[in-house]
Design a protein around this motif. Structure first.
Motif, PDB file in Angstrom:
ATOM      1  N   ARG A 217      18.587  22.055   3.657  1.00 48.14           N
ATOM      2  CA  ARG A 217      18.642  21.430   2.353  1.00 48.14           C
ATOM      3  C   ARG A 217      17.739  20.198   2.284  1.00 48.14           C
ATOM      4  N   VAL A 218      17.287  19.637   3.318  1.00 53.94           N
ATOM      5  CA  VAL A 218      16.403  18.417   3.551  1.00 53.94           C
ATOM      6  C   VAL A 218      15.518  18.833   4.619  1.00 53.94           C
ATOM      7  N   VAL A 219      14.346  19.272   4.390  1.00 58.31           N
ATOM      8  CA  VAL A 219      13.596  19.895   5.392  1.00 58.31           C
ATOM      9  C   VAL A 219      12.834  18.665   6.159  1.00 58.31           C
ATOM     10  N   LYS A 220      12.566  18.767   7.443  1.00 55.70           N
ATOM     11  CA  LYS A 220      12.331  17.703   8.104  1.00 55.70           C
ATOM     12  C   LYS A 220      10.912  17.065   7.595  1.00 55.70           C
ATOM     13  N   ALA A 221       9.994  18.071   6.935  1.00 60.45           N
ATOM     14  CA  ALA A 221       8.682  17.545   6.348  1.00 60.45           C
ATOM     15  C   ALA A 221       9.116  16.306   5.292  1.00 60.45           C
ATOM     16  N   GLU A 222      10.069  16.551   4.325  1.00 60.39           N
ATOM     17  CA  GLU A 222      10.620  15.535   3.493  1.00 60.39           C
ATOM     18  C   GLU A 222      10.907  14.116   4.208  1.00 60.39           C
ATOM     19  N   SER A 223      11.703  14.107   5.464  1.00 58.10           N
ATOM     20  CA  SER A 223      12.090  13.103   6.124  1.00 58.10           C
ATOM     21  C   SER A 223      10.704  12.417   6.609  1.00 58.10           C
ATOM     22  N   ASP A 224       9.756  13.444   7.293  1.00 63.43           N
ATOM     23  CA  ASP A 224       8.352  12.863   7.920  1.00 63.43           C
ATOM     24  C   ASP A 224       7.759  12.018   6.738  1.00 63.43           C
ATOM     25  N   ARG A 225       7.778  12.445   5.625  1.00 62.05           N
ATOM     26  CA  ARG A 225       6.878  11.917   4.605  1.00 62.05           C
ATOM     27  C   ARG A 225       7.623  10.530   4.406  1.00 62.05           C
ATOM     28  N   ILE A 226       8.907  10.517   4.086  1.00 67.27           N
ATOM     29  CA  ILE A 226       9.556   9.235   3.908  1.00 67.27           C
ATOM     30  C   ILE A 226       9.328   7.920   5.175  1.00 67.27           C
ATOM     31  N   VAL A 227       9.256   8.649   6.118  1.00 67.70           N
ATOM     32  CA  VAL A 227       8.997   7.721   7.357  1.00 67.70           C
ATOM     33  C   VAL A 227       7.620   7.329   7.819  1.00 67.70           C
ATOM     34  N   ASP A 228       6.649   8.222   7.318  1.00 68.59           N
ATOM     35  CA  ASP A 228       5.410   7.819   7.196  1.00 68.59           C
ATOM     36  C   ASP A 228       4.728   6.856   5.926  1.00 68.59           C
ATOM     37  N   ALA A 229       5.597   6.919   4.839  1.00 68.45           N
ATOM     38  CA  ALA A 229       5.290   6.174   4.059  1.00 68.45           C
ATOM     39  C   ALA A 229       5.910   4.627   3.975  1.00 68.45           C
ATOM     40  N   LEU A 230       6.967   4.794   4.736  1.00 67.47           N
ATOM     41  CA  LEU A 230       7.492   3.014   5.202  1.00 67.47           C
ATOM     42  C   LEU A 230       6.466   2.631   6.085  1.00 67.47           C
ATOM     43  N   ARG A 231       6.430   3.422   7.000  1.00 65.61           N
ATOM     44  CA  ARG A 231       5.397   2.949   8.432  1.00 65.61           C
ATOM     45  C   ARG A 231       4.036   2.599   7.491  1.00 65.61           C
ATOM     46  N   GLY A 232       3.584   3.227   6.812  1.00 66.44           N
ATOM     47  CA  GLY A 232       2.285   3.086   6.116  1.00 66.44           C
ATOM     48  C   GLY A 232       2.342   1.897   5.186  1.00 66.44           C
ATOM     49  N   ARG A 233       3.586   1.476   4.691  1.00 68.15           N
ATOM     50  CA  ARG A 233       3.725   0.288   3.876  1.00 68.15           C
ATOM     51  C   ARG A 233       3.784  -0.946   4.699  1.00 68.15           C
ATOM     52  N   GLY A 234       3.721  -0.986   5.899  1.00 68.59           N
ATOM     53  CA  GLY A 234       4.150  -2.057   6.712  1.00 68.59           C
ATOM     54  C   GLY A 234       5.488  -2.751   6.652  1.00 68.59           C
ATOM     55  N   VAL A 235       6.167  -1.839   6.376  1.00 68.86           N
ATOM     56  CA  VAL A 235       7.563  -2.306   6.457  1.00 68.86           C
ATOM     57  C   VAL A 235       7.945  -3.171   7.603  1.00 68.86           C
ATOM     58  N   GLU A 236       8.476  -4.342   7.401  1.00 70.54           N
ATOM     59  CA  GLU A 236       8.647  -5.354   8.347  1.00 70.54           C
ATOM     60  C   GLU A 236       9.257  -5.071   9.506  1.00 70.54           C
ATOM     61  N   VAL A 237      10.373  -4.090   9.445  1.00 70.35           N
ATOM     62  CA  VAL A 237      11.029  -3.782  10.613  1.00 70.35           C
ATOM     63  C   VAL A 237      10.503  -2.393  11.029  1.00 70.35           C
ATOM     64  N   GLU A 238      10.870  -2.079  12.335  1.00 71.36           N
ATOM     65  CA  GLU A 238      10.253  -0.794  12.697  1.00 71.36           C
ATOM     66  C   GLU A 238      11.044   0.023  12.121  1.00 71.36           C
ATOM     67  N   VAL A 239      10.914   1.347  11.560  1.00 74.60           N
ATOM     68  CA  VAL A 239      11.548   2.251  11.007  1.00 74.60           C
ATOM     69  C   VAL A 239      12.045   3.222  12.442  1.00 74.60           C
ATOM     70  N   GLU A 240      13.364   3.423  12.408  1.00 68.40           N
ATOM     71  CA  GLU A 240      14.023   4.312  13.391  1.00 68.40           C
ATOM     72  C   GLU A 240      14.204   5.730  13.030  1.00 68.40           C
ATOM     73  N   TYR A 241      13.541   6.600  13.565  1.00 67.51           N
ATOM     74  CA  TYR A 241      13.843   8.004  13.246  1.00 67.51           C
ATOM     75  C   TYR A 241      14.482   9.043  14.217  1.00 67.51           C
ATOM     76  N   MET A 242      15.482   9.473  14.145  1.00 65.71           N
ATOM     77  CA  MET A 242      16.036  10.600  14.905  1.00 65.71           C
ATOM     78  C   MET A 242      15.732  11.862  14.421  1.00 65.71           C
ATOM     79  N   VAL A 243      15.507  12.757  15.067  1.00 67.92           N
ATOM     80  CA  VAL A 243      15.532  14.269  14.938  1.00 67.92           C
ATOM     81  C   VAL A 243      16.142  14.978  15.817  1.00 67.92           C
ATOM     82  N   LYS A 244      17.068  15.767  15.691  1.00 63.44           N
ATOM     83  CA  LYS A 244      17.785  16.692  16.393  1.00 63.44           C
ATOM     84  C   LYS A 244      17.454  18.154  16.090  1.00 63.44           C
TER      85      LYS A 244
END
Length: 72
Positions: A10-37
């Motif tokens: 339903r939500v493929v990993k590539a979509e989550s990867d893009r969200i995490v990359d976008a947040l990290r690329g924006r320099g979000v003040e806190v570290e983005v935590e990302y768990m993949v099982k």
């Protein structure tokens, strides 16, 4: 905090990867935590994975809510 099942159709990993990359690329003040099982789908069913996810959520919320609220 982003949690992803590697076998989620339903939500493929590539979509989550893009969200995490976008947040990290924006320099979000806190570290983005990302768990993949890799052995999970859209909903986690493995008890060990659920424990890992809830521990991560507990730490994440405690850090961003300035500590754990009282249980009373």
């Amino acid at each position: 905090m982003v949690v992803q099942g590697g076998n989620d159709v339903r939500v493929v990993k590539a979509e989550s990867d893009r969200i995490v990359d976008a947040l990290r690329g924006r320099g979000v003040e806190v570290e983005v935590e990302y768990m993949v099982k890799d052995n999970e789908g859209h909903c986690f069913v493995n008890p060990d994975n659920n424990i890992d996810m809830y521990r991560m959520a507990d730490r994440f919320l405690a850090r961003h809510l300035n500590g754990r609220p009282d249980a009373t």
